[in-house]
Design a protein around this motif. Structure first.
Motif, mmCIF file in Angstrom:
data_model
loop_
_atom_site.group_PDB
_atom_site.id
_atom_site.type_symbol
_atom_site.label_atom_id
_atom_site.label_comp_id
_atom_site.label_asym_id
_atom_site.label_seq_id
_atom_site.Cartn_x
_atom_site.Cartn_y
_atom_site.Cartn_z
ATOM 1 N N VAL A 115 0.833 -1.195 0.000
ATOM 2 C CA VAL A 115 0.000 0.000 0.000
ATOM 3 C C VAL A 115 0.873 1.252 0.000
ATOM 4 N N ARG A 116 0.668 2.097 -1.004
ATOM 5 C CA ARG A 116 1.371 3.378 -1.087
ATOM 6 C C ARG A 116 0.511 4.463 -0.449
ATOM 7 N N PRO A 117 1.016 5.144 0.587
ATOM 8 C CA PRO A 117 0.183 6.114 1.311
ATOM 9 C C PRO A 117 0.066 7.436 0.564
ATOM 10 N N PRO A 118 -0.982 8.212 0.851
ATOM 11 C CA PRO A 118 -1.139 9.497 0.162
ATOM 12 C C PRO A 118 -0.119 10.539 0.606
ATOM 13 N N GLU A 119 0.454 10.371 1.811
ATOM 14 C CA GLU A 119 1.374 11.391 2.317
ATOM 15 C C GLU A 119 2.688 11.443 1.554
ATOM 16 N N ASN A 120 3.083 10.313 0.940
ATOM 17 C CA ASN A 120 4.376 10.267 0.277
ATOM 18 C C ASN A 120 4.407 9.081 -0.677
ATOM 19 N N HIS A 121 4.980 9.266 -1.858
ATOM 20 C CA HIS A 121 4.959 8.239 -2.902
ATOM 21 C C HIS A 121 6.318 7.595 -3.151
ATOM 22 N N THR A 122 7.240 7.702 -2.191
ATOM 23 C CA THR A 122 8.559 7.103 -2.387
ATOM 24 C C THR A 122 8.591 5.683 -1.827
ATOM 25 N N ASN A 156 9.663 -8.662 1.653
ATOM 26 C CA ASN A 156 9.803 -7.423 0.890
ATOM 27 C C ASN A 156 9.748 -6.315 1.928
ATOM 28 N N GLU A 157 10.907 -5.791 2.263
ATOM 29 C CA GLU A 157 11.012 -4.851 3.378
ATOM 30 C C GLU A 157 10.713 -3.447 2.857
ATOM 31 N N GLY A 158 9.442 -3.262 2.423
ATOM 32 C CA GLY A 158 9.023 -2.025 1.782
ATOM 33 C C GLY A 158 9.256 -0.802 2.656
ATOM 34 N N THR A 159 9.694 0.289 2.011
ATOM 35 C CA THR A 159 10.146 1.476 2.732
ATOM 36 C C THR A 159 9.602 2.729 2.070
ATOM 37 N N ILE A 160 9.137 3.666 2.869
ATOM 38 C CA ILE A 160 8.826 5.010 2.373
ATOM 39 C C ILE A 160 10.088 5.845 2.556
ATOM 40 N N ARG A 161 10.854 6.002 1.485
ATOM 41 C CA ARG A 161 12.212 6.527 1.583
ATOM 42 C C ARG A 161 12.280 7.921 2.193
ATOM 43 N N ASP A 162 11.411 8.818 1.782
ATOM 44 C CA ASP A 162 11.502 10.181 2.317
ATOM 45 C C ASP A 162 11.341 10.208 3.828
ATOM 46 N N TRP A 163 10.583 9.262 4.367
ATOM 47 C CA TRP A 163 10.306 9.267 5.812
ATOM 48 C C TRP A 163 11.443 8.656 6.620
ATOM 49 N N VAL A 164 12.394 7.981 6.006
ATOM 50 C CA VAL A 164 13.561 7.540 6.776
ATOM 51 C C VAL A 164 14.520 8.703 7.011
ATOM 52 N N ARG A 165 14.260 9.836 6.390
ATOM 53 C CA ARG A 165 15.129 11.007 6.528
ATOM 54 C C ARG A 165 14.524 12.065 7.461
ATOM 55 N N HIS A 166 13.458 11.709 8.168
ATOM 56 C CA HIS A 166 12.793 12.683 9.032
ATOM 57 C C HIS A 166 13.558 12.963 10.322
ATOM 58 N N LEU A 259 8.125 2.437 -6.511
ATOM 59 C CA LEU A 259 6.974 1.626 -6.905
ATOM 60 C C LEU A 259 5.748 2.491 -7.100
ATOM 61 N N LYS A 260 4.907 2.066 -8.029
ATOM 62 C CA LYS A 260 3.671 2.787 -8.317
ATOM 63 C C LYS A 260 2.546 1.778 -8.504
ATOM 64 N N LEU A 275 7.901 -14.696 -3.256
ATOM 65 C CA LEU A 275 6.977 -13.771 -2.606
ATOM 66 C C LEU A 275 6.591 -12.720 -3.632
ATOM 67 N N ARG A 276 5.305 -12.626 -3.934
ATOM 68 C CA ARG A 276 4.838 -11.725 -4.998
ATOM 69 C C ARG A 276 3.810 -10.744 -4.432
ATOM 70 N N ASN A 277 3.970 -9.477 -4.807
ATOM 71 C CA ASN A 277 3.011 -8.458 -4.376
ATOM 72 C C ASN A 277 2.816 -7.414 -5.458
ATOM 73 N N GLY A 278 1.574 -7.012 -5.651
ATOM 74 C CA GLY A 278 1.285 -5.838 -6.459
ATOM 75 C C GLY A 278 1.414 -4.590 -5.612
ATOM 76 N N VAL A 279 1.016 -3.465 -6.183
ATOM 77 C CA VAL A 279 1.081 -2.174 -5.503
ATOM 78 C C VAL A 279 -0.211 -1.430 -5.769
ATOM 79 N N GLU A 280 -0.779 -0.839 -4.731
ATOM 80 C CA GLU A 280 -1.944 0.016 -4.920
ATOM 81 C C GLU A 280 -1.871 1.206 -3.983
#
Length: 283
Positions: A115-122, A156-166, A259-260, A275-280
């Motif tokens: 799941v890609r959150p609305p706050e950030n798309h990285t 799949n250790e998915g990461t919101i990249r911009d938020w690791v820099r907060h 990812l988009k 391990l397979r995952n889509g993105v939404e």
């Protein structure tokens, strides 16, 4: 034998996974209401014996995060030599490993969307092998570390990249967005050292290979991870250690390739699976 947590007709079960479907085992073991409880009780061999000769009970189901109630998940960061070089800061191999926590709520199951959150798309991908502890231990010697592993799975250790820099010193907020990563599809019991020592991990995005490396190249091998972590905390059955990702995450491209919606990420390791995952986007 492979064991997973899954949902069908609004109910959640765990069981053995075959090519034909799932063999439901959870009703046979009321003392172990979840797969995590079975692991914590050193019960995977018992589950294997119970599954032998039983027919498939569910041909259609949805995978859940493999241990959805796991209370402790630790991740090892920047654990391949090329990953260290990706940061382009001139730093040598670190003396000690980087660690950070993830929570079960940040993971979904196989064939479910990240799941890609609305706050950030990285939103980025990181293909990794995860180990599940099966034997309690403190100050475990590296040469004894494999004796404490119950099973292997994929992450799949998915990461919101911009938020690791907060913040200056932590990445926790970028690593724990709900359903931003995945763990599964199943647990594969750990039987011999070659399952890790010879493991090759490949990550594909929309069929394109983005990561391809061998666990034996890790700066801090799994034996050392278990020894180091168990120095400061008692490792307990059911604890999960996510062991590190190779070079090739989306953030390291120029420009970055995040990812988009509509993308499909596959993480594959021989002997464990895919391990397979889509993105939404978050609804």
């Amino acid at each position: 034998m492979r064991f997973s947590t899954y949902t069908t007709d609004g109910e959640t079960f765990y069981g053995a996974i075959t090519d034909a479907g799932a063999i439901c085992l959870s009703p046979l073991f009321p003392e172990w209401p979840t797969l995590y409880d079975a692991v914590a009780a050193n019960g995977l061999d018992t589950l294997s014996a119970a599954a032998e000769g039983r027919p498939v009970t569910h041909a259609s189901f949805s995978y859940e995060m493999v241990l959805p109630n796991a209370p402790r998940i630790l991740c090892v960061g920047v654990n391949f030599p090329d990953r260290n070089a990706e940061y382009k800061d001139g730093s040598a191999q670190p003396e000690y490993m980087s660690l950070f926590p993830r929570f079960a709520s940040g993971f979904t199951g196989h064939d479910r969307p990240l799941v890609r959150p609305p706050e950030n798309h990285t939103l980025d991908y990181e293909g990794e092998v995860a180990i599940v502890i099966g034997k309690k231990g403190r100050r475990i010697r590296a040469e004894d570390a494999y004796d404490h592993i119950a099973a292997l799975t994929l992450c799949n250790e998915g990461t919101i990249r911009d938020w690791v820099r907060h913040a200056k010193f932590n990445v926790t907020q970028g690593k724990n967005w709900d359903r931003s990563g995945a763990l599964g599809p199943w647990l594969v019991p750990f039987r011999n050292a070659s399952q890790l020592d010879e493991a090759r991990i490949i990550t594909r995005v929309n069929g394109e290979v983005r990561q391809d490396d061998y666990l034996k190249r890790m700066m801090f091998p799994v034996r050392e991870e278990i020894a180091y972590i168990s120095t400061f905390m008692t490792l307990m059955p059911g604890d999960i250690i996510v062991t590190g990702t190779p070079t090739g995450a989306g953030a390291r491209f120029d420009p970055p390739r995040y990812l988009k919606p509509g993308d499909v990420v596959e993480i594959e390791v021989d002997g464990i699976g895919v391990l397979r995952n889509g993105v939404e986007d978050e609804q």
